[in-house]
Motif scaffolding. Structure first.
Motif, mmCIF file in Angstrom:
data_model
loop_
_atom_site.group_PDB
_atom_site.id
_atom_site.type_symbol
_atom_site.label_atom_id
_atom_site.label_comp_id
_atom_site.label_asym_id
_atom_site.label_seq_id
_atom_site.Cartn_x
_atom_site.Cartn_y
_atom_site.Cartn_z
ATOM 1 N N ASP A 1 0.838 -1.203 0.000
ATOM 2 C CA ASP A 1 0.000 0.000 0.000
ATOM 3 C C ASP A 1 0.872 1.252 0.000
ATOM 4 N N TRP B 1 -6.121 -1.829 -6.635
ATOM 5 C CA TRP B 1 -5.643 -0.476 -6.367
ATOM 6 C C TRP B 1 -5.967 0.403 -7.562
ATOM 7 N N SER B 2 -6.186 1.703 -7.334
ATOM 8 C CA SER B 2 -6.558 2.605 -8.420
ATOM 9 C C SER B 2 -6.035 4.010 -8.139
ATOM 10 N N ASN B 3 -5.783 4.762 -9.221
ATOM 11 C CA ASN B 3 -5.434 6.168 -9.037
ATOM 12 C C ASN B 3 -6.608 7.087 -9.345
ATOM 13 N N LEU C 1 2.874 1.657 -3.329
ATOM 14 C CA LEU C 1 2.032 2.087 -4.442
ATOM 15 C C LEU C 1 1.530 3.518 -4.265
ATOM 16 N N LYS C 2 1.239 3.882 -3.032
ATOM 17 C CA LYS C 2 0.776 5.243 -2.762
ATOM 18 C C LYS C 2 1.849 6.262 -3.107
ATOM 19 N N GLU D 1 -7.362 -8.354 -4.861
ATOM 20 C CA GLU D 1 -7.019 -7.051 -4.287
ATOM 21 C C GLU D 1 -6.909 -6.068 -5.444
ATOM 22 N N LEU E 1 -1.189 4.903 -6.490
ATOM 23 C CA LEU E 1 -2.339 4.006 -6.406
ATOM 24 C C LEU E 1 -2.806 3.834 -4.969
ATOM 25 N N VAL E 2 -4.107 3.771 -4.792
ATOM 26 C CA VAL E 2 -4.716 3.597 -3.472
ATOM 27 C C VAL E 2 -5.598 2.358 -3.508
ATOM 28 N N ARG E 3 -5.562 1.572 -2.433
ATOM 29 C CA ARG E 3 -6.332 0.326 -2.407
ATOM 30 C C ARG E 3 -7.829 0.595 -2.371
ATOM 31 N N CYS E 4 -8.547 -0.182 -3.152
ATOM 32 C CA CYS E 4 -10.008 -0.084 -3.218
ATOM 33 C C CYS E 4 -10.643 -1.018 -2.190
#
Length: 264
Positions: free
Chosen positions: A43, A67-69, A46-47, A65, A53-56
């Protein structure tokens, strides 16, 4: 918009590989199956990556799992085998990890789950007023399996013109067509001919399998970049050209859609 899916094979040291792929391919939406590494560390990585990217929210779906921006990405239904997400109320993304045949033939179970997925996408589409949908993940079956090709399954056709009729009627029932570009990876004209390799002691064994797939609704096709879908192998294959099981027994897949598939 770039999406990447990877079954990470329960590798507890996979984070550096994931981060490298995200940065190299400038991934906007990341989906992982069989992730068993340090998720809090990933997390943070990626952040702070170039893609931020942040976890959904995938609570209720332990097999995927995501992650999205995209800040405006909301969660839909979460089940044991798939996670529904919506980008800006316009694009439905379904991350899947279906039954394998490890403990016997599960093709009928995959067919039933495919029906559920398609129905749930249709229902969510009614709520969000959109027909744009992408199903991506480890299907644990080939594109020509009933669950993914048959009209009463996902109906993932190898060819679908954006101007074709959206549905097909069979015995009085209308079925919605989808498009599966992974059909184009069959054969040895281009490497690799699959995402997974297994040389089983069986009379019916193609050895290379396209388990990891992307299937999209007809409404997504105008935004799909045909030359930007790839099975990623660089740094992930062994000396024979098969997936390096010290990293993962699957190759990742990545695809790109035009950014104007969503607005705002």
């Amino acid at each position: 918009m770039k999406m990447l899916f990877w079954n990470t094979y329960r590798n507890e040291n996979i984070n550096s590989y994931v981060l490298d792929l995200v940065n190299k391919y400038e991934v906007d939406i990341l989906l992982l199956a069989e992730y068993r590494s340090d998720i809090e560390k990933l997390d943070l990585l990626l952040k702070n990556s170039n893609q931020a990217l942040v976890r959904c929210n995938t609570i209720g779906c332990n097999r995927i799992e995501i992650w999205s921006n995209y800040s405006d990405m909301s969660s839909g239904l979460q089940t044991d085998y798939y996670s529904l997400q919506v980008v800006k109320h316009e694009l439905i993304i379904c991350g899947v990890h279906l039954f394998s045949n490890l403990r016997g033939d599960k093709s009928y179970e995959r067919l039933e789950k495919a029906k559920e997925i398609k129905n749930d996408i249709a229902e969510l589409g009614e709520v969000e007023n959109t027909k744009k949908a992408v199903i991506i993940g480890d299907f644990n079956g080939m594109p020509y399996e009933e669950a993914f090709l048959y009209a009463n399954g996902l109906f993932g056709l190898p060819v679908l013109n954006q101007y074709d009729k959206n549905t097909k009627k069979v015995n009085g029932t209308e079925y919605t067509k989808y498009y599966n570009p992974m059909w184009n990876f069959f054969g040895d004209f281009n490497y690799p001919p699959g995402t997974y390799y297994s040389d089983q002691s069986s009379l019916n064994s193609p050895m290379w399998y396209i388990f990891d797939q992307v299937i999209m609704s007809k409404e997504v096709i105008p935004f799909f970049k045909q030359n930007k879908i790839e099975i990623i192998t660089n740094g992930l294959k062994d000396k024979k050209g098969y997936p390096n099981k010290k990293i993962s027994d699957h190759f990742p897949i990545v695809l790109e859609l035009e950014e104007d598939i969503i607005h705002g």
